[in-house]
Design an enzyme around this catalytic site. Structure first.
Site, mmCIF file in Angstrom:
data_model
loop_
_atom_site.group_PDB
_atom_site.id
_atom_site.type_symbol
_atom_site.label_atom_id
_atom_site.label_comp_id
_atom_site.label_asym_id
_atom_site.label_seq_id
_atom_site.Cartn_x
_atom_site.Cartn_y
_atom_site.Cartn_z
ATOM 1 N N PHE A 149 0.816 -1.223 0.000
ATOM 2 C CA PHE A 149 0.000 0.000 0.000
ATOM 3 C C PHE A 149 0.849 1.272 0.000
ATOM 4 O O PHE A 149 0.368 2.336 -0.374
ATOM 5 C CB PHE A 149 -0.931 0.014 1.230
ATOM 6 C CG PHE A 149 -0.247 0.429 2.519
ATOM 7 C CD1 PHE A 149 -0.102 1.776 2.835
ATOM 8 C CD2 PHE A 149 0.282 -0.507 3.391
ATOM 9 C CE1 PHE A 149 0.552 2.168 4.008
ATOM 10 C CE2 PHE A 149 0.930 -0.125 4.557
ATOM 11 C CZ PHE A 149 1.068 1.219 4.860
ATOM 12 N N LYS A 173 -0.950 -6.642 -9.338
ATOM 13 C CA LYS A 173 -1.962 -6.879 -8.285
ATOM 14 C C LYS A 173 -1.617 -5.910 -7.150
ATOM 15 O O LYS A 173 -0.794 -6.192 -6.293
ATOM 16 C CB LYS A 173 -1.867 -8.336 -7.814
ATOM 17 C CG LYS A 173 -3.132 -8.920 -7.219
ATOM 18 C CD LYS A 173 -3.730 -8.142 -6.070
ATOM 19 C CE LYS A 173 -2.991 -8.292 -4.776
ATOM 20 N NZ LYS A 173 -3.455 -7.341 -3.719
ATOM 21 N N GLU A 176 -5.072 -3.615 -1.962
ATOM 22 C CA GLU A 176 -6.507 -3.312 -2.005
ATOM 23 C C GLU A 176 -6.834 -2.023 -1.249
ATOM 24 O O GLU A 176 -7.943 -1.524 -1.332
ATOM 25 C CB GLU A 176 -7.336 -4.499 -1.491
ATOM 26 C CG GLU A 176 -6.977 -5.057 -0.125
ATOM 27 C CD GLU A 176 -5.838 -6.086 -0.146
ATOM 28 O OE1 GLU A 176 -4.788 -5.814 -0.771
ATOM 29 O OE2 GLU A 176 -5.989 -7.143 0.492
ATOM 30 N N ARG A 177 -5.841 -1.465 -0.515
ATOM 31 C CA ARG A 177 -6.136 -0.247 0.262
ATOM 32 C C ARG A 177 -6.110 1.005 -0.601
ATOM 33 O O ARG A 177 -6.789 1.974 -0.307
ATOM 34 C CB ARG A 177 -5.124 -0.101 1.395
ATOM 35 C CG ARG A 177 -5.261 -1.237 2.373
ATOM 36 C CD ARG A 177 -4.410 -1.002 3.579
ATOM 37 N NE ARG A 177 -4.151 -2.275 4.222
ATOM 38 C CZ ARG A 177 -3.034 -2.597 4.817
ATOM 39 N NH1 ARG A 177 -2.051 -1.727 4.892
ATOM 40 N NH2 ARG A 177 -2.876 -3.769 5.372
ATOM 41 N N SER A 226 5.195 -7.281 3.224
ATOM 42 C CA SER A 226 5.759 -7.666 4.518
ATOM 43 C C SER A 226 6.545 -8.989 4.389
ATOM 44 O O SER A 226 6.296 -9.783 3.473
ATOM 45 C CB SER A 226 4.642 -7.773 5.546
ATOM 46 O OG SER A 226 3.593 -8.537 5.028
ATOM 47 N N CYS A 281 9.500 1.717 3.628
ATOM 48 C CA CYS A 281 10.459 0.636 3.913
ATOM 49 C C CYS A 281 11.871 1.181 4.007
ATOM 50 O O CYS A 281 12.769 0.491 4.455
ATOM 51 C CB CYS A 281 10.381 -0.428 2.839
ATOM 52 S SG CYS A 281 10.950 0.196 1.269
ATOM 53 N N GLU A 383 9.374 -4.679 12.969
ATOM 54 C CA GLU A 383 9.104 -3.481 12.173
ATOM 55 C C GLU A 383 7.834 -2.845 12.728
ATOM 56 O O GLU A 383 6.812 -3.523 12.867
ATOM 57 C CB GLU A 383 8.893 -3.878 10.712
ATOM 58 C CG GLU A 383 8.521 -2.712 9.823
ATOM 59 C CD GLU A 383 8.258 -3.116 8.375
ATOM 60 O OE1 GLU A 383 7.512 -4.094 8.146
ATOM 61 O OE2 GLU A 383 8.783 -2.453 7.473
HETATM 62 P P1 NAD Z 1 1.372 -6.723 2.856
HETATM 63 O O1 NAD Z 1 2.408 -7.795 2.928
HETATM 64 O O2 NAD Z 1 0.229 -6.776 3.792
HETATM 65 O O3 NAD Z 1 0.718 -6.699 1.387
HETATM 66 C C1 NAD Z 1 1.506 -6.666 0.230
HETATM 67 C C2 NAD Z 1 0.720 -7.287 -0.917
HETATM 68 O O4 NAD Z 1 0.470 -8.659 -0.622
HETATM 69 C C3 NAD Z 1 -0.635 -6.642 -1.168
HETATM 70 O O5 NAD Z 1 -0.856 -6.566 -2.553
HETATM 71 C C4 NAD Z 1 -1.607 -7.586 -0.495
HETATM 72 O O6 NAD Z 1 -2.875 -7.587 -1.097
HETATM 73 C C5 NAD Z 1 -0.936 -8.926 -0.676
HETATM 74 N N1 NAD Z 1 -1.237 -9.860 0.413
HETATM 75 C C6 NAD Z 1 -1.649 -9.557 1.671
HETATM 76 N N2 NAD Z 1 -1.798 -10.673 2.385
HETATM 77 C C7 NAD Z 1 -1.487 -11.716 1.577
HETATM 78 C C8 NAD Z 1 -1.426 -13.126 1.748
HETATM 79 N N3 NAD Z 1 -1.717 -13.704 2.922
HETATM 80 N N4 NAD Z 1 -1.049 -13.885 0.704
HETATM 81 C C9 NAD Z 1 -0.726 -13.322 -0.465
HETATM 82 N N5 NAD Z 1 -0.753 -11.981 -0.682
HETATM 83 C C10 NAD Z 1 -1.125 -11.188 0.318
HETATM 84 O O7 NAD Z 1 2.161 -5.339 2.961
HETATM 85 P P2 NAD Z 1 1.562 -3.867 3.096
HETATM 86 O O8 NAD Z 1 0.985 -3.695 4.451
HETATM 87 O O9 NAD Z 1 0.724 -3.529 1.926
HETATM 88 O O10 NAD Z 1 2.903 -3.009 2.963
HETATM 89 C C11 NAD Z 1 3.755 -2.741 4.036
HETATM 90 C C12 NAD Z 1 4.921 -3.687 4.084
HETATM 91 O O11 NAD Z 1 5.640 -3.654 2.849
HETATM 92 C C13 NAD Z 1 5.941 -3.297 5.140
HETATM 93 O O12 NAD Z 1 6.411 -4.465 5.770
HETATM 94 C C14 NAD Z 1 7.038 -2.627 4.343
HETATM 95 O O13 NAD Z 1 8.319 -2.648 4.943
HETATM 96 C C15 NAD Z 1 7.027 -3.455 3.105
HETATM 97 N N6 NAD Z 1 7.666 -2.765 1.995
HETATM 98 C C16 NAD Z 1 8.865 -3.232 1.582
HETATM 99 C C17 NAD Z 1 9.522 -2.599 0.553
HETATM 100 C C18 NAD Z 1 10.838 -3.102 0.057
HETATM 101 O O14 NAD Z 1 11.242 -2.716 -1.021
HETATM 102 N N7 NAD Z 1 11.529 -3.951 0.786
HETATM 103 C C19 NAD Z 1 8.934 -1.481 -0.062
HETATM 104 C C20 NAD Z 1 7.700 -1.037 0.393
HETATM 105 C C21 NAD Z 1 7.061 -1.693 1.424
#
Ligand code: NAD
Length: 497
Positions: A149, A173, A176-177, A226, A281, A383
């Site tokens: 998101f 993909k 969804e937020r 994450s 991140c 985190e």
């Molecule tokens: P998230 O892991 O909840 O979601 C990321 C994506 O995965 C979304 O598209 C979501 O719909 C999908 N998703 C959620 N649950 C899932 C599941 N159980 N199975 C498969 N797909 C699923 O992350 P978020 O809350 O949207 O973003 C924040 C996180 O992203 C933080 O941990 C942040 O550090 C990380 N992040 C990392 C980087 C990097 O480059 N390392 C960059 C930006 C954000």
């Protein structure tokens, strides 16, 4: 209330699964719309569209693919304000920050405009007698990008910008937020001349992600989100023989050596820790002053700055920081502040009770500062991803190298100092993927590659830059001979000399 569907085969398509997720207004804490969550049939439709588009798109010559990217860049510049407002309204980051989100993605598109050069192969004439060898980088087929998101424009463009320029077709993909910006990007790329099906945007949750990564026609998956989910996607794709890169969470340290310009370090640290409400991140949620004297001075500089942070509506030009993305995330971050207190850290600034007048139900949280955080605390190991800065005092340089090196995450790290030799040694020794020297958020420019280490990155190629081109292509090597005469059989391993 508005509704967002998908973007499949060149048009916005309403969802048919009957399942939706609310799109919240983080400034008010109420739903402002809903987004469709894809069913397996919709996943199949998006993949079919990308499969159908691949043969012709992958055979378009690279200069024509580059022209689409040039046009797309132009359209992005014209649409910057609209995109930024879409992002701010759903994510909650302030407009200046949302413009940066679009700009950093646009820079990847600028990089992708160089694809005729970037995708060139190698050639060795007369590698053996009458034998030439050459290599080519060919697109993989259908690529999938699953994005978080916190950067709804930049991260999709990290992925599809390079993948599509290389001749792949793509399914994004998004989170969804905040799905509106990625959908708009797909409209703009179509307008720029990418044929239907080259970029599809499929909204959805776990169900869609699992169906996408299991689909036999999907060749490669790029994930950012994450760490636990990153690791499970990495394993699931690797088990199916798919190319995969999966980037996870972070806990970036900013080291302050005693010789640093402390005023500058404090200013940079505040921006890195509290910009985008800490939901980056590459944020700097951990400060590591070296020596107690440095720590005391740094905290004296940080405290008034954090108390004066302007937390407000993301559309208000005066706001430094907007709300968090969701009620659930707000509660989680508050929970970590409670935990830090329970674990015995000193809460120097407490942002928990901050309320924005007229927006009491919004997901706003004031900035918090902890001193005397120690490496055994869970609130340090995890985190937090919110406006919370934790100070871990280090007695010496060795400890300052060890803390980020031993942390489970290894995305970014920064060091503030006037000592070039110390900075150079730190950059060489620290066990972290991206290092800043007197730079708080060392996000590599688009022509370098982005990627963290340890639990911040699974897989072995990074985003954009030369690593991005490598990820989204496979190398084929051709060894050729054009003999004039019939050659005799040889049963020994052929040697070229
Ligand atoms: P998230 O892991 O909840 O979601 C990321 C994506 O995965 C979304 O598209 C979501 O719909 C999908 N998703 C959620 N649950 C899932 C599941 N159980 N199975 C498969 N797909 C699923 O992350 P978020 O809350 O949207 O973003 C924040 C996180 O992203 C933080 O941990 C942040 O550090 C990380 N992040 C990392 C980087 C990097 O480059 N390392 C960059 C930006 C954000």
């Amino acid at each position: 209330m508005f509704e967002r569907g998908h973007f499949i085969n060149g048009r916005e398509t309403p969802g048919i699964s009957g399942r939706y997720s609310e799109i919240m207004d983080p400034t008010k804490g109420v739903a402002q719309g809903r987004v469709a969550l894809a069913s397996i049939d919709e996943v199949d439709a998006a993949v079919a569209s990308a499969v159908a588009a691949f043969p012709s798109w992958s055979s378009v010559n690279p200069q024509r693919r580059a022209r689409v990217m040039f046009k797309f860049k132009d359209l992005l510049e014209k649409d910057m304000e609209n995109l930024a407002r879409l992002i701010s309204a759903e994510h909650g980051k302030v407009l200046a920050d949302a413009r940066g989100d679009v700009q950093r993605g646009l820079e990847v598109i600028e990089f992708a405009c160089g694809i005729p050069h970037l995708q060139k192969g190698e050639y060795t004439e007369s590698a053996g007698t009458g034998i030439d060898v050459y290599s080519m980088r060919q697109p993989l087929g259908v690529g999938v990008g699953i994005t978080p998101f916190n950067f709804p424009a930049m991260i999709p463009m990290w992925m599809f910008g390079v993948a599509i320029a290389c001749g792949n077709t793509f399914i994004c993909k998004p989170s969804e937020r905040d799905p509106s910006a990625p959908l708009r990007l797909a409209e703009l790329l179509l307008e720029a001349g990418a044929p239907e099906g080259v970029l599809n945007v499929l909204n959805g949750d776990k169900e869609a992600v699992e169906a996408l990564i299991a689909h036999r026609d999907v060749s490669a998956v790029s994930f950012v989100g994450s760490s636990d989910i990153a690791q499970s996607i990495y394993s699931a794709c690797a088990a199916r023989g798919k190319r995969v890169q999966a980037f996870g969470g972070a806990k970036n340290h900013l080291i302050v050596l005693p010789d640093a310009d402390l005023e500058n370090a404090a200013n940079q640290l505040i921006g890195g820790a509290f910009g985008s409400a800490g939901e980056r991140c590459m944020a700097t949620p951990v400060a590591v002053p070296v020596g107690d004297d440095t720590a005391e001075k740094l905290i004296d500089l940080l405290k008034p700055r954090i108390e004066k942070l302007k937390i407000g509506h993301p559309f208000d030009d005066d706001s430094d920081v907007g709300p968090l993305v969701s009620r659930q995330h707000l509660d989680r971050v508050r929970g970590y502040i409670d935990m830090g207190v329970r674990e015995g850290a000193d809460l120097v600034v407490d942002g928990r009770e901050m309320k924005l007048q007229g927006h009491e139900d919004g997901y706003y949280l004031g900035g918090s500062l902890f001193d005397r955080v120690t490496p055994d605390m869970t609130s340090y190991k995890d985190e937090i991803f919110g406006p919370v800065l934790q100070v871990v005092r280090a007695p010496d340089f060795e400890t300052a190298v060890r803390l980020p090196s031993e942390h489970q995450y290894g995305n970014g790290v920064a060091i503030f100092t006037r000592n070039g030799a110390a900075a150079r040694e730190f950059a060489a020794r620290v066990n972290v993927g991206m290092v800043g020297v007197n730079i708080p958020i060392p996000v590599p420019l688009s022509f370098y590659s982005f990627g963290g280490w340890k639990r911040s990155g699974f897989g072995d190629t990074n985003q954009h830059g030369s690593e991005g081109v490598r990820f989204w292509t496979k190398m084929k090597t051709v060894t050729q001979r054009w003999p004039n005469d019939v050659m005799e059989s040889s049963y020994a391993m052929p040697i070229m000399d």
